[in-house]
Enzyme design. Structure first.
Site, PDB file in Angstrom:
ATOM      1  N   SER A 199      -6.675   5.402  -2.944  1.00  8.83           N
ATOM      2  CA  SER A 199      -6.569   4.438  -1.925  1.00  8.83           C
ATOM      3  C   SER A 199      -7.657   4.627  -0.740  1.00  8.83           C
ATOM      4  CB  SER A 199      -5.258   5.033  -1.138  1.00  8.83           C
ATOM      5  OG  SER A 199      -5.305   4.193   0.243  1.00  8.83           O
ATOM      6  N   TYR A 213       0.578  11.405   2.949  1.00  9.56           N
ATOM      7  CA  TYR A 213       0.254  10.736   1.829  1.00  9.56           C
ATOM      8  C   TYR A 213      -0.958  10.640   1.299  1.00  9.56           C
ATOM      9  CZ  TYR A 213      -0.664   6.060  -0.357  1.00  9.56           C
ATOM     10  OH  TYR A 213      -0.987   5.216  -1.211  1.00  9.56           O
ATOM     11  N   LYS A 258      -3.239  11.972  -2.322  1.00  6.98           N
ATOM     12  CA  LYS A 258      -4.283  11.241  -3.024  1.00  6.98           C
ATOM     13  C   LYS A 258      -5.710  11.940  -3.388  1.00  6.98           C
ATOM     14  CE  LYS A 258      -1.963   7.663  -3.902  1.00  6.98           C
ATOM     15  NZ  LYS A 258      -1.489   7.320  -5.384  1.00  6.98           N
TER      16      LYS A 258
HETATM   17  P1  NAD Z   1       5.175   0.839  -5.755  1.00  8.48           P
HETATM   18  O1  NAD Z   1       6.228   1.718  -5.021  1.00  8.48           O
HETATM   19  O2  NAD Z   1       5.646  -0.602  -5.803  1.00  8.48           O
HETATM   20  O3  NAD Z   1       5.060   1.166  -7.195  1.00  8.48           O
HETATM   21  C1  NAD Z   1       5.178   2.618  -7.661  1.00  8.48           C
HETATM   22  C2  NAD Z   1       6.037   2.805  -8.744  1.00  8.48           C
HETATM   23  O4  NAD Z   1       6.142   4.202  -9.307  1.00  8.48           O
HETATM   24  C3  NAD Z   1       7.583   2.401  -8.344  1.00  8.48           C
HETATM   25  O5  NAD Z   1       8.029   1.444  -9.503  1.00  8.48           O
HETATM   26  C4  NAD Z   1       8.311   3.946  -8.437  1.00  8.48           C
HETATM   27  O6  NAD Z   1       9.557   3.392  -8.707  1.00  8.48           O
HETATM   28  C5  NAD Z   1       7.684   4.491  -9.419  1.00  8.48           C
HETATM   29  N1  NAD Z   1       7.481   5.862  -8.938  1.00  8.48           N
HETATM   30  C6  NAD Z   1       7.270   6.638  -8.171  1.00  8.48           C
HETATM   31  N2  NAD Z   1       7.380   8.076  -8.335  1.00  8.48           N
HETATM   32  C7  NAD Z   1       7.696   8.140  -9.541  1.00  8.48           C
HETATM   33  C8  NAD Z   1       7.961   9.187 -10.502  1.00  8.48           C
HETATM   34  N3  NAD Z   1       7.829  10.433  -9.893  1.00  8.48           N
HETATM   35  N4  NAD Z   1       8.361   9.110 -11.736  1.00  8.48           N
HETATM   36  C9  NAD Z   1       8.504   7.520 -12.322  1.00  8.48           C
HETATM   37  N5  NAD Z   1       7.987   6.593 -11.365  1.00  8.48           N
HETATM   38  C10 NAD Z   1       7.837   6.871 -10.153  1.00  8.48           C
HETATM   39  O7  NAD Z   1       3.898   0.792  -5.161  1.00  8.48           O
HETATM   40  P2  NAD Z   1       2.357   0.162  -5.307  1.00  8.48           P
HETATM   41  O8  NAD Z   1       2.142  -0.609  -4.212  1.00  8.48           O
HETATM   42  O9  NAD Z   1       2.576  -0.718  -6.668  1.00  8.48           O
HETATM   43  O10 NAD Z   1       1.342   1.361  -5.559  1.00  8.48           O
HETATM   44  C11 NAD Z   1       0.919   1.912  -6.681  1.00  8.48           C
HETATM   45  C12 NAD Z   1       0.173   3.056  -6.607  1.00  8.48           C
HETATM   46  O11 NAD Z   1      -1.067   2.516  -5.753  1.00  8.48           O
HETATM   47  C13 NAD Z   1       0.651   4.244  -5.820  1.00  8.48           C
HETATM   48  O12 NAD Z   1       0.155   5.374  -6.229  1.00  8.48           O
HETATM   49  C14 NAD Z   1       0.200   3.985  -4.509  1.00  8.48           C
HETATM   50  O13 NAD Z   1       0.001   5.129  -3.716  1.00  8.48           O
HETATM   51  C15 NAD Z   1      -1.286   3.290  -4.774  1.00  8.48           C
HETATM   52  N6  NAD Z   1      -1.828   2.571  -3.505  1.00  8.48           N
HETATM   53  C16 NAD Z   1      -0.882   1.663  -3.120  1.00  8.48           C
HETATM   54  C17 NAD Z   1      -1.509   0.725  -2.100  1.00  8.48           C
HETATM   55  C18 NAD Z   1      -0.668  -0.393  -1.482  1.00  8.48           C
HETATM   56  O14 NAD Z   1      -0.733  -0.832  -0.299  1.00  8.48           O
HETATM   57  N7  NAD Z   1       0.368  -0.932  -2.218  1.00  8.48           N
HETATM   58  C19 NAD Z   1      -2.988   1.001  -1.617  1.00  8.48           C
HETATM   59  C20 NAD Z   1      -3.519   2.092  -2.248  1.00  8.48           C
HETATM   60  C21 NAD Z   1      -2.893   2.960  -3.088  1.00  8.48           C
HETATM   61  N1  UFG Z   2       0.105  -4.422  11.211  1.00  6.89           N
HETATM   62  C1  UFG Z   2       0.664  -5.030  12.397  1.00  6.89           C
HETATM   63  N2  UFG Z   2       1.981  -5.550  12.311  1.00  6.89           N
HETATM   64  C2  UFG Z   2       2.855  -5.093  11.059  1.00  6.89           C
HETATM   65  C3  UFG Z   2       2.261  -4.296  10.165  1.00  6.89           C
HETATM   66  C4  UFG Z   2       0.956  -4.062  10.305  1.00  6.89           C
HETATM   67  O1  UFG Z   2       0.164  -5.632  13.401  1.00  6.89           O
HETATM   68  O2  UFG Z   2       4.145  -5.250  11.126  1.00  6.89           O
HETATM   69  C5  UFG Z   2      -1.339  -4.301  11.381  1.00  6.89           C
HETATM   70  C6  UFG Z   2      -1.664  -2.849  11.213  1.00  6.89           C
HETATM   71  O3  UFG Z   2      -1.874  -2.463  12.677  1.00  6.89           O
HETATM   72  C7  UFG Z   2      -3.082  -2.971  10.793  1.00  6.89           C
HETATM   73  C8  UFG Z   2      -2.870  -4.034   9.731  1.00  6.89           C
HETATM   74  O4  UFG Z   2      -1.978  -4.877  10.224  1.00  6.89           O
HETATM   75  O5  UFG Z   2      -4.069  -3.253  11.631  1.00  6.89           O
HETATM   76  C9  UFG Z   2      -2.699  -3.687   8.310  1.00  6.89           C
HETATM   77  O6  UFG Z   2      -1.574  -2.789   8.074  1.00  6.89           O
HETATM   78  P1  UFG Z   2      -0.873  -2.434   6.989  1.00  6.89           P
HETATM   79  O7  UFG Z   2       0.163  -1.527   7.130  1.00  6.89           O
HETATM   80  O8  UFG Z   2      -0.672  -3.650   6.191  1.00  6.89           O
HETATM   81  O9  UFG Z   2      -1.923  -1.455   5.941  1.00  6.89           O
HETATM   82  P2  UFG Z   2      -2.947  -0.384   6.278  1.00  6.89           P
HETATM   83  O10 UFG Z   2      -4.474  -0.647   6.461  1.00  6.89           O
HETATM   84  O11 UFG Z   2      -2.416   0.435   7.766  1.00  6.89           O
HETATM   85  O12 UFG Z   2      -2.384   0.778   5.337  1.00  6.89           O
HETATM   86  C10 UFG Z   2      -2.647   0.303   3.873  1.00  6.89           C
HETATM   87  C11 UFG Z   2      -1.582   1.189   3.089  1.00  6.89           C
HETATM   88  C12 UFG Z   2      -1.975   2.453   2.965  1.00  6.89           C
HETATM   89  C13 UFG Z   2      -3.324   2.511   2.520  1.00  6.89           C
HETATM   90  C14 UFG Z   2      -4.280   1.650   3.263  1.00  6.89           C
HETATM   91  C15 UFG Z   2      -5.727   1.634   2.432  1.00  6.89           C
HETATM   92  O13 UFG Z   2      -0.263   0.991   3.591  1.00  6.89           O
HETATM   93  O14 UFG Z   2      -1.044   3.158   2.091  1.00  6.89           O
HETATM   94  O15 UFG Z   2      -3.706   0.403   3.223  1.00  6.89           O
HETATM   95  O16 UFG Z   2      -6.486   0.999   3.166  1.00  6.89           O
HETATM   96  F1  UFG Z   2      -3.908   4.039   2.438  1.00  6.89           F
END
Ligand code: NAD
Ligand code: UFG
Length: 334
Positions: free
Chosen positions: A124, A144, A148
């Site tokens: 991330s 979190y 990572k």
């Molecule tokens: P998500 O929660 O939708 O998907 C994660 C999946 O992993 C879920 O289906 C959950 O049930 C499964 N899971 C979690 N722990 C597990 C375990 N121990 N064993 C088996 N299954 C397990 O999340 P996502 O948004 O699809 O994110 C996927 C990956 O990308 C994550 O590692 C997350 O940290 C990373 N990531 C997500 C974002 C974001 O904003 N969505 C940003 C950066 C990184």
């Molecule tokens: N925000 C609002 N209102 C909301 C939610 C978010 O104003 O209800 C704003 C936040 O303050 C920020 C922007 O929208 O300025 C984006 O916020 P998000 O929560 O959507 O995303 P972040 O950038 O905070 O974080 C996300 C993931 C993290 C990841 C990161 C990587 O949630 O897990 O992107 O850049 F690490």
């Protein structure tokens, strides 16, 4: 010759599985449904007319994971499984350490045991901590993000010890959007933490207005700027990474983003325009830990994998809304 997709029923995992199946990869999913629903598998079938093999297993369970590795001929892993809520990780850091680091350790152990060389890891942009002029890794502001970063170090050590390992660490920026079919998308449990699912829940009438966290940031309109990447582009980044690993590059790290910054109000306006809707909002206090702006330099991913984002925030706004409108309760059946 199968690709193991951990967390394959989650938001990014399900979109990646669809793209893998479209390209005829043999896919095996493992997920414990801690943040996803079995219905996802039916939706994947509706889109692709294929059913990947599925194992309901916690990736931290070494014994059950070993059984899976004995049964399946895994050649590559895409490791999405992980918990991802920043706020929850502050409340329950040990849960995040156990789940995120624990599952990664089990996978690395089994890779050694079963001679699996290739892994793509979901990292991330959060590993950059608070961005300065030059993005530096470290200084994560929450447990979190720290998991990572710790997993990145585990993978680096693994690569030093295992010269035949090929590892792609993908640092995602802010994934939004959904598959164009409207059949799969983001389905947060409870109140969404992230901006786009909150906007779509306002649009569908589930929440009265959007809270905009702060309008005094050092950005063009005072609201936070992020790099929003369409989830299908992100999915394609994983296919590009698998191809890259075929070249046996050792360990590689790529940012996956668009390189473009979009403010909260820019995204609200784009959503309103794309869908001909109004999103009421109220300006609130800054959310602790948020930074002014954070967007990707994704040039390395293009140079080395020929991957770049093709879709824009208008596509993402349209697709996110189609998903939410068609599935007001997410994957839950009415
Ligand atoms: P998500 O929660 O939708 O998907 C994660 C999946 O992993 C879920 O289906 C959950 O049930 C499964 N899971 C979690 N722990 C597990 C375990 N121990 N064993 C088996 N299954 C397990 O999340 P996502 O948004 O699809 O994110 C996927 C990956 O990308 C994550 O590692 C997350 O940290 C990373 N990531 C997500 C974002 C974001 O904003 N969505 C940003 C950066 C990184
Ligand atoms: N925000 C609002 N209102 C909301 C939610 C978010 O104003 O209800 C704003 C936040 O303050 C920020 C922007 O929208 O300025 C984006 O916020 P998000 O929560 O959507 O995303 P972040 O950038 O905070 O974080 C996300 C993931 C993290 C990841 C990161 C990587 O949630 O897990 O992107 O850049 F690490």
């Amino acid at each position: 010759m199968a690709i193991l997709v951990t967390g394959g029923t989650g938001y990014i995992g399900s979109h990646t599985v669809v793209e893998l199946l479209k390209k005829d990869y043999d896919v095996v999913i493992v997920d414990n449904y801690c943040n996803s629903k079995p219905e996802v598998l039916n939706r994947i079938y509706q889109i692709t007319h294929k059913r990947p093999r599925f194992y309901e297993i916690d990736c931290c369970n070494e014994v059950k994971m070993r059984e899976l590795f004995k049964k399946e001929n895994i050649t590559d892993i895409i490791h999405f499984a992980g918990l991802k809520s920043v706020a929850e990780s502050v409340q329950k850091p040990q849960l995040y350490i156990d789940n995120n680091i624990g599952s990664s350790k089990v996978l690395l152990k089994l890779m050694t045991e079963f001679g699996v060389h290739n892994i793509v890891f979901s990292s991330s942009a959060t590993v950059y901590g608070v961005p300065d002029h030059v993005p530096k890794v470290g200084g994560c502001t929450n447990p979190y993000g720290q998991t990572k970063l710790d997993i990145e170090y585990l993978l680096k050590d693994y690569a030093k010890e295992h010269k035949d390992a090929n590892i792609a660490i993908l640092r995602y920026f802010n994934p939004i959007g959904a598959h164009e079919s409207g059949l799969i998308g983001e389905d947060p449990q409870g109140i969404p933490n992230n901006l786009m699912p909150y906007i779509t829940q306002v649009a569908v009438g589930k929440r009265p207005f959007l809270n905009v966290y702060g309008n005094d940031y050092k950005t063009h309109d005072g609201t936070g700027v992020r790099d929003y990447i369409h989830v299908v582009d992100l999915a394609m980044g994983h296919l590009a990474a698998l191809k890259k690993l075929e070249e046996k590059p050792g360990l590689v790290i790529y940012n996956l983003g668009t390189g473009k910054g979009t403010s909260v109000l820019d995204l609200v306006k784009a959503f309103e325009k794309a869908n001909d809707l109004t999103i009421p909002y109220e300006i609130k206090e800054r959310r602790p830990g948020d930074v002014d702006e954070n967007y990707a330099d994704a040039s390395k991913a293009y140079k080395e994998m020929k991957w770049k984002a093709k879709l824009d925030i208008v596509d993402a706004c349209r697709d996110s809304w189609r998903w939410q409108k068609n599935n007001p309760r997410g994957y839950d059946k009415d």
